[in-house]
Design an enzyme around this catalytic site. Structure first.
Site, PDB file in Angstrom:
ATOM      1  N   ASN A   1       0.864  -1.242  -0.022  1.00  0.00           N
ATOM      2  CA  ASN A   1       0.098   0.106  -0.070  1.00  0.00           C
ATOM      3  C   ASN A   1       0.851   1.271   0.000  1.00  0.00           C
ATOM      4  O   ASN A   1       2.138   1.214   0.405  1.00  0.00           O
ATOM      5  CB  ASN A   1      -0.736   0.014   1.318  1.00  0.00           C
TER       6      ASN A   1
ATOM      7  N   ASP B   1       8.620   1.486 -19.909  1.00  0.00           N
ATOM      8  CA  ASP B   1       7.370   1.162 -19.313  1.00  0.00           C
ATOM      9  C   ASP B   1       6.705   2.519 -19.414  1.00  0.00           C
ATOM     10  O   ASP B   1       5.954   2.647 -18.496  1.00  0.00           O
ATOM     11  CB  ASP B   1       7.276   0.210 -18.405  1.00  0.00           C
TER      12      ASP B   1
ATOM     13  N   GLU C   1      -0.308   4.649 -16.387  1.00  0.00           N
ATOM     14  CA  GLU C   1      -0.473   3.974 -15.075  1.00  0.00           C
ATOM     15  C   GLU C   1       0.915   4.364 -14.176  1.00  0.00           C
ATOM     16  O   GLU C   1       0.813   4.489 -13.132  1.00  0.00           O
ATOM     17  CB  GLU C   1      -0.421   2.637 -15.138  1.00  0.00           C
TER      18      GLU C   1
END
Ligand code: AMP
Length: 300
Positions: free
Chosen positions: A47, A157, A161
């Site tokens: 998290n 990448d 996102e």
């Protein structure tokens, strides 16, 4: 996970690393040094929450990863590489990794806080971006990637996102999980999201830093159109279209942007518009907010 690299003290300028600079009172960070705030998001292995250093109230994002999950997925090496690379990069459009610490079960990464969250969420929420916003993001990314490539780091990448937004909406490259130090020996790994994969990676050929130029072209298209250029019902169809560079521009897409994207989406890596020319492209120059000093690059 004991062998994570030490963050470079010379790169530290904020309150997070001050203690590391002063060897007389050097003491590793622990969770007790931080006040934990609201959750910011959930990732695959842990998290992220807002946190504040008790000592000087410096606001950070704290990413908490579970060692057992990382080890189970066999990603210790990748994480170590990510930490090592990100800790050594210092650029306004690259998310800062200030420091890290461990406890028996977890790895804590102390990161720069990006108050406006993910670019991906912005796209989902508000739909395609306008030319000004998109061109500015292109300019910021071209500068950050120039910096990375000069340090022989390939990101591999770049996609919405993996891009966070700072307080003023400036972009921050956030995920170096797939990035590599580009040694003279070039690698042939299949990685990244299919929609953003360049032909040479789809074909398992050797590749170099020009993979990031392809991703920039795919990103520019997605930001303006709202979906990536090779999106298809099946993965095999997406791959086929990537290899043919089968791009169709909707009539609503401005001509300058079409020209820009088509100069990045080239099958031959050597034919893709170099980063220096991305900054000089007439569409980028006409529409970006010009956050970089005129005629100069921030990256060095
Ligand atoms: P990740 O584990 O990196 O995929 O992060 C999970 C979520 O946490 C992301 O989708 C972001 O919304 C949020 N997040 C991660 N890092 C930060 C950060 N440095 N600042 C603000 N939000 C973040």
């Amino acid at each position: 996970m004991e062998g994570l690299p030490r963050a470079p003290s010379s790169a530290w300028a904020s309150g997070v690393e001050g203690r590391r600079l002063d060897v007389r009172c050097w003491k590793p960070f622990t969770i007790n040094d931080l006040e934990i705030g609201r959750p910011l998001g959930k990732g695959r292995f842990g998290n992220v929450c807002l946190a504040r250093l008790k000592e000087n109230h410096f606001i950070v994002a704290l990413k908490v990863l579970f060692k057992s999950q990382i080890e189970k997925a066999g990603l210790e090496h990748q994480l170590r590489r990510e930490v090592e690379i990100q800790a050594h990069l210092r650029h306004p459009n690259i998310l800062h990794l200030y420091n890290y610490f461990l406890d028996p079960g977890r790895i804590y990464l102390i990161l720069e806080y990006a108050p406006r969250g993910e670019l991906y969420n912005l796209l989902q929420r508000s739909g395609p971006l306008d030319e000004q916003r998109t061109a500015t993001i292109m300019e910021e990314l071209a500068d950050a990637l120039t910096y990375c490539h000069n340090k022989k780091v390939i990101h591999r990448d770049i996609k919405p996102e993996n891009l966070l937004l700072g307080l003023m909406g400036e972009v921050k490259i956030a995920d170096f999980g797939w990035s590599v130090h580009a040694p003279s020996l070039r690698r042939q790994t299949m990685c990244g999201t299919l929609d953003y994969l360049p032909p040479e990676i789809v074909e398992g050929r050797t590749y170099n830093e020009k993979v990031d130029l392809w991703c920039l072209g795919v990103l520019c298209y997605e930001l303006l159109v709202g979906r990536p250029p090779f999106e298809s019902p099946s993965q095999s169809e997406t791959q086929r279209r990537i290899l043919k560079v089968d791009v169709t521009f909707p009539p609503s897409m401005p001509e300058g942007a079409q020209d820009f994207v088509s100069k990045l989406l080239r099958y031959q890596p050597s034919e893709r518009l170099p980063l220096a020319q991305v900054l000089e492209h007439p569409w980028v120059k006409a529409h970006s907010w010009g956050v970089l000093p005129p005629g100069a690059q921030k990256a060095s």
